[in-house]
Motif scaffolding. Structure first.
Motif, mmCIF file in Angstrom:
data_model
loop_
_atom_site.group_PDB
_atom_site.id
_atom_site.type_symbol
_atom_site.label_atom_id
_atom_site.label_comp_id
_atom_site.label_asym_id
_atom_site.label_seq_id
_atom_site.Cartn_x
_atom_site.Cartn_y
_atom_site.Cartn_z
ATOM 1 N N ARG A 106 0.916 -1.322 -0.228
ATOM 2 C CA ARG A 106 -0.118 0.159 -0.105
ATOM 3 C C ARG A 106 0.856 1.350 -0.057
ATOM 4 O O ARG A 106 1.802 1.181 0.598
ATOM 5 N N LEU A 108 0.778 5.361 0.922
ATOM 6 C CA LEU A 108 0.062 6.448 1.541
ATOM 7 C C LEU A 108 0.758 7.705 1.106
ATOM 8 O O LEU A 108 1.940 7.743 0.927
ATOM 9 N N TYR A 134 -4.464 11.099 1.830
ATOM 10 C CA TYR A 134 -4.830 12.023 2.723
ATOM 11 C C TYR A 134 -4.866 13.612 2.212
ATOM 12 O O TYR A 134 -3.924 13.994 1.861
ATOM 13 N N ALA A 174 -1.142 11.869 7.519
ATOM 14 C CA ALA A 174 -0.357 10.599 6.816
ATOM 15 C C ALA A 174 0.599 10.196 7.640
ATOM 16 O O ALA A 174 0.678 8.785 7.649
ATOM 17 N N TRP A 178 0.609 6.538 9.004
ATOM 18 C CA TRP A 178 1.825 5.656 8.802
ATOM 19 C C TRP A 178 2.230 4.581 9.842
ATOM 20 O O TRP A 178 2.584 3.409 10.069
ATOM 21 N N ALA A 185 2.633 -0.603 4.770
ATOM 22 C CA ALA A 185 2.479 0.519 3.925
ATOM 23 C C ALA A 185 3.904 1.381 3.744
ATOM 24 O O ALA A 185 4.571 1.308 4.662
ATOM 25 N N TYR A 187 5.050 5.208 3.148
ATOM 26 C CA TYR A 187 4.688 6.764 3.091
ATOM 27 C C TYR A 187 5.365 7.382 1.739
ATOM 28 O O TYR A 187 6.651 7.529 1.881
#
Ligand SMILES: *Cc1c(COP(=O)(O)O)cnc(C)c1O
Length: 403
Positions: A106, A108, A134, A174, A178, A185, A187
């Motif tokens: 993922r 972010l 975000y 964000a 995280w 994920a 970032y």
């Protein structure tokens, strides 16, 4: 503009100011990036993706008519011609490929105007990663079309309702997000800011802009390199990538800020979003809102390496006004048939102001990085023309006065 080592310091700036819970994630990212960047197979894979999907290399275009008007040689590095229309794609494809190599599923991302969000959603779709963006609630209302674009690309957009409900709140959120999902994920930071290794890593992913331009200038200019290299500065990623290609020459490096977001000239040292840099703040250290005609430059900080380059006098950071920026958009559109992004027009606006002065004497050569194309700004320019408040230039044009 070298490797800042394990501390991520650029002189008195940079570093890693994050909650304890994020230190292992930053360290893992740093070692993941170090390994990938030293691996020829990763570099070749990224270069191939940038060529096949993003349209690299982008050309350097001599701006012949505008050069003649200004009495100098103006070259444009055309990041506006990349897929999705700005240099942001170079960084997000790099980070998305790195995330995948590190086993993450993922991405972010935070976004203000939506441009980094759209770029992240694009890279995630291409590589089969999930994407969560975000975004401040106020920005979501102002940038409805970009919210739709992100969703079209399969991303989830999370509304941030804290603080001023804009970019700096989205960054904070964000980082918080995280912490709760570091295992799966990555970032994806949008500029040369954030805790180490981000400022360094993002500059390396944008270095391709400066390295291509260096070679292209060598073929176009008799003396082999431009006298002056100019780029706009929000967080500073397109400028950092461009400067990295010329920092070892004697070319002057100029990063142009928005007058309402001039972190170098009007900021003071402080810590913001995990790093130390020049930051717009009041006398109590409260972060001030940045204001600019271009949403991409509406950020109260600047990448720490730029703060350092200013400290040591290697680069200069003047600022231009919104009115000068609108004039620059029109001038390039009318002389070269290129509509630049409002952000990119900051770099050009400084050239228009400085041309023919000791800053940019007649006969000199100037490379400007056109970080993106202006299609996204159409509605805003129409609104400006309608109320005429900020720009006499647009009004004159609407009335059909020849220029
Ligand atoms: C986001 C953006 C910028 C500002 O980002 P930097 O990190 O300063 O490069 C500049 N130009 C365009 C077209 C952008 O989309």
């Amino acid at each position: 503009m070298a490797d800042p080592g394990s501390t991520g310091r650029f002189g008195r700036f940079g570093g890693r100011y994050v909650p304890e819970s994020l230190v292992p994630a930053c360290e893992q990212l740093e070692s993941g990036f170090r390994a990938a960047w030293a691996d020829p197979a990763f570099r070749a894979g990224l270069a191939r993706t940038l060529a096949l999907h993003a349209g690299r290399p982008t050309p350097v275009t001599p701006a012949l008519r505008l050069s003649a008007e200004l009495g100098l040689t103006l070259l444009l590095k055309r990041e506006d011609l990349t897929h999705t229309g700005s240099h942001k794609i170079n960084n997000v494809l790099g980070q998305a490929m790195l995330a995948k190599r590190m086993g993450k599923t993922r991405l972010l991302a935070e976004t203000g105007a939506g441009q980094h969000g759209v770029a992240s959603a694009t890279a995630a779709a291409l590589l089969g990663l999930e994407c969560v963006v975000y975004m401040g609630e106020r920005d979501m209302r102002r940038q409805e079309l970009n919210v739709f674009r992100m969703e079209l690309l399969g991303a989830t957009v999370v509304a941030v309702r804290n603080g001023s409900r804009t970019l700096k709140d989205a960054c904070t959120e964000a980082l918080r997000g995280w912490v709760t999902q570091v295992d799966e994920a990555h970032y994806c930071v949008g500029s040369v800011m954030g805790p180490h290794p981000y400022p360094w890593m993002v500059r390396e992913f944008q270095r391709v802009v400066g390295e291509e331009a260096r070679q292209q200038c060598a073929a176009l200019l008799p003396q082999g390199r431009p006298d002056v290299v100019v780029a706009c500065v929000g967080g500073g990623s397109n400028a950092a990538g461009t400067f990295a290609g010329f920092v070892d020459t004697d070319a002057r490096l100029v990063g142009v800020e928005a007058a309402g977001g001039a972190a170098v000239s009007r900021g003071a040292p402080g810590v913001l979003h995990g790093y130390r840099s020049q930051v717009l703040q009041d006398e109590h250290g409260q972060i001030l809102e940045a204001h600019s005609i271009s949403a991409g430059l509406d950020y109260p900080g600047i990448g720490p390496e730029h703060a350092h380059l200013a400290d040591i006098g290697r680069a200069e950071y003047p600022s231009v006004t919104d009115a000068e920026v609108v004039e620059a958009v029109l001038r390039l559109a009318r002389t070269e048939g290129i509509v630049p992004a409002l952000e990119s027009a900051h770099a050009l606006a400084w050239v228009l102001r400085a041309a023919g002065t000791p800053q940019l004497p007649t006969g000199c050569s100037v490379l400007v990085t056109l970080s993106g194309r202006g299609d996204k700004d159409g509605a805003q320019l129409v609104a400006l023309r309608r109320d005429g408040a900020r720009s006499g230039a647009l009004r004159r044009d609407a009335a059909g006065t020849p220029r």
